[in-house]
Design a protein around this motif. Structure first.
Motif: not given
Length: 411
Positions: A179, A182-184, A197, A253-254, A256-259
């Protein structure tokens, strides 16, 4: 004191109960969880001093009713973005002092916003009182107090040392970690809390050890240090890891962020990778590696630039639940006795010397309080820093107290 442990059937909750079981200052331990069988198992170390209560934290009326007659509630029920502010509001409504191990910066900021309500209710609340945050905050306080003016503060921990004891599934710590990457994440930059980030490279020169490379990681320490040091301009929390682990985190991270991967799936992958790289306590002392938990403060000492690092040198155990639970258990009597209504973080409520005196008694080998933290300075000689590190760092562990199995570490 009558203490309620929320989430008592979980890893950390059960470790809190065990840490409180022999505390003469605690008269009754109420172990609360919706998992009654797990709560009963967790209550076993406290024997007749424990009471088990079935409790669903989503039922606010039941929660407030359960808190009736409780002096301090210890909240180990995550995720804290869901149960941190809600439980704190219930504690304020019932006049119950509050302590938790919240390791999420966003609910930390939300709970700090309840300080006026807590003050009006006469409730003393301490948030983020585990290892990191918690002990890390107090190490930062010690480092900063060694300077005249503090302008920069970095808290950190070894990600390779953050193993959980839950081998049957994906631990809450791993899910939280995904969690946060994955984000900022909120950090203090140029004197203002801003979102940046996660997993950005952070380079620091650790006195006595040398260059250390970390990755920015979302944690409460990065949004609370300025409460103790008003002149602070930069405050970051970092995870220190090798290049292989760093690359793996960036890939997760990449994804998760790109689904391409759900957070739960990413946490499972992280767990499998973690088990492939077991950590022995002695490995934490590799050349160029900082202590398991540390803080590095930069600023001025009598008008001259200096850097001070304070690292954790002794531990109460070799698993993450124990090292999270023991600081909270150590702090509970101090919080209740402080009678300082409001919502606090460790560096604004606790006296580090008083805390570490109590904490030392719970560490392996019962070291002296002065041996719990090791301080090195850029202004000191290489010999002085080397002597400090050699004499203090995890001496109890290396004396033979460490278990022989792998996968144990500090979290």
């Amino acid at each position: 004191m009558r203490v309620m442990v929320l989430g008592g059937a979980g890893e950390v909750g059960a470790a809190i109960v065990a840490a409180l079981a022999d505390d003469a200052e605690i008269d009754r331990i109420v172990v609360a969880d919706r998992d009654l069988d797990g709560a009963r198992r967790a209550a076993a170390p406290a024997r007749s001093r424990a009471v088990v209560v079935g409790l669903d934290l989503t039922d606010d009326d039941a929660l407030r009713g359960a808190l009736d007659g409780v002096d301090v509630v210890a909240n180990a029920a995550g995720p804290f973005y869901r149960f941190g502010p809600a439980v704190l509001r219930a504690a304020i409504a019932t006049g119950t002092d509050y302590v938790d191990v919240c390791d999420d910066p966003h609910p930390t900021l939300a709970m700090l916003g309840l300080t006026d309500a807590a003050r009006d209710a006469g409730v003393t609340a301490l948030i983020g009182m585990g290892a990191s945050p918690g002990v890390a905050n107090l190490l930062g306080l010690l480092a900063g107090r060694d300077l005249t003016t503090v302008t920069g503060l970095v808290t950190g921990w070894n990600i390779g040392a953050a193993h959980s004891e839950n081998h049957g599934g994906t631990s809450a710590a791993l899910r939280h970690g995904i969690h946060e990457i994955a984000g900022s994440i909120p950090c203090l930059y140029d004197g203002t809390i801003t979102e940046r980030p996660a997993l950005q490279p952070v380079h620091l020169d650790y006195p006595g050890i040398g260059p250390v490379r970390g990755l920015s990681f979302g944690h409460p320490e990065a949004v609370t240090g300025h409460l103790a040091f008003p002149a602070l301009r930069t405050n970051i929390n970092v995870a220190v890891c090798d290049r292989l682990t760093s690359g793996g985190l960036r890939a997760l991270r990449a994804a998760v962020r790109r689904c391409r991967m759900s957070p739960e799936a990413a946490a499972k992958v992280a767990g499998r990778l973690q088990r492939l790289v077991p950590t022995e306590p002695a490995q934490l002392l590799r050349r160029g590696t900082p202590p398991p938990i540390f803080a590095v403060a930069t600023g001025l000492r009598d008008g001259r630039a200096d850097t001070v690092a304070v690292g954790l040198a002794q531990v109460p155990g070799f698993d993450m639940p124990t090292n999270t639970a023991v600081p909270l258990a150590t702090a509970i009597p101090l919080v209740h006795a402080a009678n300082k209504p409001g919502v606090h973080v460790p560096e604004t409520l606790l006296d580090p010397e008083q805390f570490f005196t109590r904490y030392a008694r719970r560490c392996i080998g019962q070291p002296s309080a002065s041996a719990v933290a090791v301080t090195t300075r850029a202004s000191a000689s290489a010999a002085e820093n080397r002597a400090a590190l050699s004499a203090s760092l995890l001496t109890a562990a290396l004396a033979g107290a460490a278990p022989s199995s792998s996968g144990r570490a500090i979290g």
